[in-house]
Design a protein around this motif. Structure first.
Motif, mmCIF file in Angstrom:
data_model
loop_
_atom_site.group_PDB
_atom_site.id
_atom_site.type_symbol
_atom_site.label_atom_id
_atom_site.label_comp_id
_atom_site.label_asym_id
_atom_site.label_seq_id
_atom_site.Cartn_x
_atom_site.Cartn_y
_atom_site.Cartn_z
ATOM 1 N N PHE A 95 1.087 -1.230 -0.466
ATOM 2 C CA PHE A 95 -0.026 -0.413 -0.398
ATOM 3 C C PHE A 95 0.910 0.961 0.048
ATOM 4 O O PHE A 95 0.443 2.307 -0.221
ATOM 5 C CB PHE A 95 -1.051 -0.012 1.097
ATOM 6 N N CYS A 96 2.150 0.860 0.819
ATOM 7 C CA CYS A 96 2.908 2.088 0.716
ATOM 8 C C CYS A 96 3.496 3.371 -0.899
ATOM 9 O O CYS A 96 3.629 4.076 -0.740
ATOM 10 C CB CYS A 96 3.997 2.435 1.356
ATOM 11 N N GLY A 97 3.396 2.203 -1.973
ATOM 12 C CA GLY A 97 3.781 2.569 -3.019
ATOM 13 C C GLY A 97 4.896 2.315 -3.627
ATOM 14 O O GLY A 97 5.138 2.560 -5.242
ATOM 15 N N SER A 98 5.441 1.171 -3.192
ATOM 16 C CA SER A 98 7.471 0.830 -3.422
ATOM 17 C C SER A 98 7.125 0.405 -4.231
ATOM 18 O O SER A 98 8.117 -0.145 -4.714
ATOM 19 C CB SER A 98 7.365 -0.250 -2.074
ATOM 20 N N GLY A 99 6.257 -0.830 -4.550
ATOM 21 C CA GLY A 99 5.956 -1.353 -6.155
ATOM 22 C C GLY A 99 6.009 -3.221 -5.127
ATOM 23 O O GLY A 99 6.371 -4.352 -6.240
ATOM 24 N N VAL A 100 6.443 -3.373 -3.954
ATOM 25 C CA VAL A 100 6.892 -4.468 -3.643
ATOM 26 C C VAL A 100 6.841 -5.102 -3.357
ATOM 27 O O VAL A 100 5.265 -3.910 -2.621
ATOM 28 C CB VAL A 100 7.765 -3.754 -2.249
ATOM 29 N N LYS A 101 5.565 -6.608 -3.194
ATOM 30 C CA LYS A 101 4.994 -6.894 -2.527
ATOM 31 C C LYS A 101 4.962 -6.512 -1.443
ATOM 32 O O LYS A 101 5.425 -6.284 -0.118
ATOM 33 C CB LYS A 101 5.105 -8.313 -2.896
ATOM 34 N N PHE A 102 3.678 -7.099 -0.518
ATOM 35 C CA PHE A 102 3.427 -6.236 0.907
ATOM 36 C C PHE A 102 4.092 -7.392 1.843
ATOM 37 O O PHE A 102 4.857 -7.121 2.814
ATOM 38 C CB PHE A 102 1.692 -6.329 1.524
ATOM 39 N N LYS A 103 3.984 -8.164 1.662
ATOM 40 C CA LYS A 103 4.967 -10.056 2.046
ATOM 41 C C LYS A 103 6.352 -9.042 2.274
ATOM 42 O O LYS A 103 7.014 -9.276 3.417
ATOM 43 C CB LYS A 103 4.822 -10.184 1.823
ATOM 44 N N PHE A 104 6.826 -8.299 2.062
ATOM 45 C CA PHE A 104 8.230 -8.398 1.331
ATOM 46 C C PHE A 104 8.902 -6.405 2.200
ATOM 47 O O PHE A 104 9.592 -6.564 2.109
ATOM 48 C CB PHE A 104 8.730 -8.733 0.321
ATOM 49 N N CYS A 105 7.512 -6.270 2.020
ATOM 50 C CA CYS A 105 7.677 -4.732 2.459
ATOM 51 C C CYS A 105 7.572 -4.138 3.787
ATOM 52 O O CYS A 105 8.620 -4.056 4.670
ATOM 53 C CB CYS A 105 6.752 -3.536 1.237
ATOM 54 N N HIS A 106 5.912 -3.947 4.247
ATOM 55 C CA HIS A 106 5.063 -3.533 5.637
ATOM 56 C C HIS A 106 4.559 -5.018 6.018
ATOM 57 O O HIS A 106 4.079 -4.534 7.152
ATOM 58 C CB HIS A 106 4.413 -2.497 4.792
ATOM 59 N N GLN A 107 5.302 -6.004 5.677
ATOM 60 C CA GLN A 107 4.667 -6.930 6.455
ATOM 61 C C GLN A 107 4.617 -7.063 7.519
ATOM 62 O O GLN A 107 4.269 -6.778 8.813
ATOM 63 C CB GLN A 107 3.883 -8.364 6.402
ATOM 64 N N LYS A 108 6.862 -7.008 7.227
ATOM 65 C CA LYS A 108 7.634 -7.246 8.826
ATOM 66 C C LYS A 108 7.170 -5.664 10.155
ATOM 67 O O LYS A 108 7.086 -5.967 11.130
ATOM 68 C CB LYS A 108 8.917 -7.237 8.756
ATOM 69 N N VAL A 109 6.488 -4.744 9.654
ATOM 70 C CA VAL A 109 6.017 -3.958 10.854
ATOM 71 C C VAL A 109 5.040 -3.832 11.011
ATOM 72 O O VAL A 109 5.252 -4.028 12.742
ATOM 73 C CB VAL A 109 5.623 -2.693 9.750
ATOM 74 N N PHE A 110 4.000 -4.563 10.918
ATOM 75 C CA PHE A 110 2.567 -5.174 11.669
ATOM 76 C C PHE A 110 3.760 -6.476 12.093
ATOM 77 O O PHE A 110 2.587 -6.648 13.346
ATOM 78 C CB PHE A 110 1.798 -5.499 10.703
ATOM 79 N N ASP A 111 3.886 -7.675 11.735
ATOM 80 C CA ASP A 111 4.348 -8.362 12.822
ATOM 81 C C ASP A 111 5.255 -7.735 13.858
ATOM 82 O O ASP A 111 5.125 -8.215 14.722
ATOM 83 C CB ASP A 111 5.435 -9.575 11.991
#
Length: 138
Positions: free
Chosen positions: A101-117
């Motif tokens: 969702f941040c617009g990086s173009g990277v899959k969520f699981k490789f981008c912000h998922q760790k933030v939520f974890d």
């Protein structure tokens, strides 16, 4: 520089300590991963007048720095959305295998998922406490 009035060392913010210790920590690990870098950085400051590796400020400013780094934004409205997504059951705005969702173009699981974890690992009570401190700072 990093001592409380009762003599304890201030190495990092509580939320960071929770992430460091999430899988357990031994004395040897604490010494190698936390104490040595902390004291080496303090010696460097004593010799040069500045920290080599940077550091968190004390108090609320340090908590703000930690979460800004962890969440990859200083936008407090996003912090609140992240909190609600992590703890209140609101759906994350990107499925794991879709672009983040941040617009990086990277899959969520490789981008912000760790933030939520990481937020969940820190725990709702600690994150809520920290966010209240930062969001209510005058």
């Amino acid at each position: 520089w990093h001592k409380y009035s009762d003599g304890r060392c201030c190495i990092t913010v509580m939320a960071d300590e929770k992430l460091i210790c999430k899988n357990g920590i031994s004395v040897a690990m604490f010494i190698s991963k936390c104490a040595i870098p902390f004291f080496a950085n303090s010696i460097y400051k004593k010799l040069t007048g500045d920290y080599k590796n940077g550091e968190y400020a004390h108090g609320i400013k340090g908590i703000n720095q930690f979460y800004t780094s962890l969440l990859r934004t200083d936008d407090k409205e996003l912090w609140i959305r992240y909190f609600r997504n992590a703890f209140k059951g609101l759906p994350v705005v990107s499925p794991r295998n879709e672009p983040c969702f941040c617009g990086s173009g990277v899959k969520f699981k490789f981008c912000h998922q760790k933030v939520f974890d990481d937020l969940r690992q820190i725990g709702e009570e600690q994150v809520h406490y920290d966010f209240n401190l930062v969001l209510n700072e005058k």
